[in-house]
Write a protein that holds these residues in place. Structure first.
Motif, PDB file in Angstrom:
ATOM      1  N   ASP A  30       0.805  -1.224   0.000  1.00 25.99           N
ATOM      2  CA  ASP A  30       0.000   0.000   0.000  1.00 25.99           C
ATOM      3  C   ASP A  30       0.838   1.273   0.000  1.00 25.99           C
ATOM      4  N   LEU A  31       2.153   1.138  -0.065  1.00 23.76           N
ATOM      5  CA  LEU A  31       3.035   2.302  -0.088  1.00 23.76           C
ATOM      6  C   LEU A  31       3.948   2.211  -1.305  1.00 23.76           C
ATOM      7  N   PRO A  32       4.299   3.356  -1.901  1.00 25.71           N
ATOM      8  CA  PRO A  32       5.191   3.303  -3.060  1.00 25.71           C
ATOM      9  C   PRO A  32       6.590   2.861  -2.654  1.00 25.71           C
ATOM     10  N   VAL A  33       7.259   2.167  -3.565  1.00 26.35           N
ATOM     11  CA  VAL A  33       8.645   1.809  -3.313  1.00 26.35           C
ATOM     12  C   VAL A  33       9.472   3.090  -3.414  1.00 26.35           C
ATOM     13  N   ARG A  67       1.211   7.192 -12.540  1.00 23.32           N
ATOM     14  CA  ARG A  67       1.646   8.570 -12.778  1.00 23.32           C
ATOM     15  C   ARG A  67       1.182   9.482 -11.638  1.00 23.32           C
ATOM     16  N   GLY A  68       2.123  10.216 -11.077  1.00 18.24           N
ATOM     17  CA  GLY A  68       1.807  11.150 -10.006  1.00 18.24           C
ATOM     18  C   GLY A  68       1.745  10.517  -8.633  1.00 18.24           C
TER      19      GLY A  68
END
Length: 259
Positions: A30-33, A67-68
């Motif tokens: 649930d979190l971006p790398v 994206r974003g």
């Protein structure tokens, strides 16, 4: 990261490290790398190198770029793990082999009858000049080689197995259909390096790290009738064993009296 003394491109070495982290749950879903800039700083390389590594991960379906928002581990990335827990009994092993069979595809390299190599004859407890049936297959996972499997079979079992059978079935199913009964399995897991033959079929550099699993299957009537030597790419394989305490088999320490 050490950039010296390795024939493998730097971006591919970073890819293998990131892939291992993803498969082992290092990055929460649930979190971006970490961003390309953060990874570049962490590994001490350029963003272009990180970008190449991330592209391979994206092509494999292990990460998705939004994206974003950033890059996220995909929900199905854990399906790439064939390291299911295996309990220490034959049924547990069969379940594991079935899982591998359902998750991979087979390519038959060869099948022939020849004299048993000395080391195989020793492991199987047969005469050095005994005839055996030898088959070689490659298992692919996600379009890439996952393992190189070499099977050595007693002729009374192996002669009944055809090339078409090898392309579609697990060997453990084929040997039982040929009349063998698996009463005991002995297995040894060791680390090794890829020779030219393994490197060719696993698509890795000569000298790359591999895991070697040797399993000897024993029939109470036939003795050791099947030996499997399986080479796995070290960055794609993990083997787990679950050990269970048997009821009534507790180990009790002696009460040692000091004088």
């Amino acid at each position: 990261m050490n950039k010296l003394a390795s024939p493998t491109p730097l971006y591919h070495r970073i890819y293998t490290v990131l892939r291992e982290r993803i498969i082992n749950g290092y990055y929460p879903a649930d979190l971006p790398v970490p961003s390309e800039a953060e990874l570049a700083q962490s590994f001490g390389v350029s963003r272009i190198t990180i970008r190449k590594a991330m592209k391979i991960l994206s092509d494999e379906g292990l990460v998705t770029r939004a994206r974003g928002r950033g890059t996220f581990v995909t929900d199905h990335s854990q399906q790439h793990r064939l390291n299911r827990a295996v309990v220490s009994n034959i049924n547990g092993l069969f379940n594991y082999l079935n899982t591998v069979g359902l998750s991979t595809t087979l390519r038959v390299i060869s099948i022939d009858k020849s004299e048993a190599p000395p080391r195989i004859a020793v492991l199987m407890g047969i005469a050095p000049d005994a005839q055996i049936v030898r088959s070689v297959r490659v298992r692919d996972l996600d379009g890439r080689p996952y393992s190189l499997s070499i099977a050595y079979l007693l002729p009374e079992i192996g002669s009944a197995i055809q090339e078409d059978d090898l392309a579609q079935n697990n060997m453990i199913d084929l040997v039982q259909q040929a009349g063998a009964r698996v009463d005991q399995v002995e297995q040894v897991l060791t680390a090794t390096l890829a020779d030219d033959y393994a490197a060719q079929h696993l698509q890795v550099p000569v000298g790359a790290a591999l895991m070697r699993m040797i399993r000897v299957f024993v029939d109470a009537r036939l003795g050791s009738f099947y030996l499997a030597e399986i080479l796995y790419c070290a960055d794609r394989y993990e083997y787990r064993v679950a050990l269970r305490r048997e009821p009534g088999q507790d180990f009790i320490l002696d009460d040692i009296q000091s004088g």
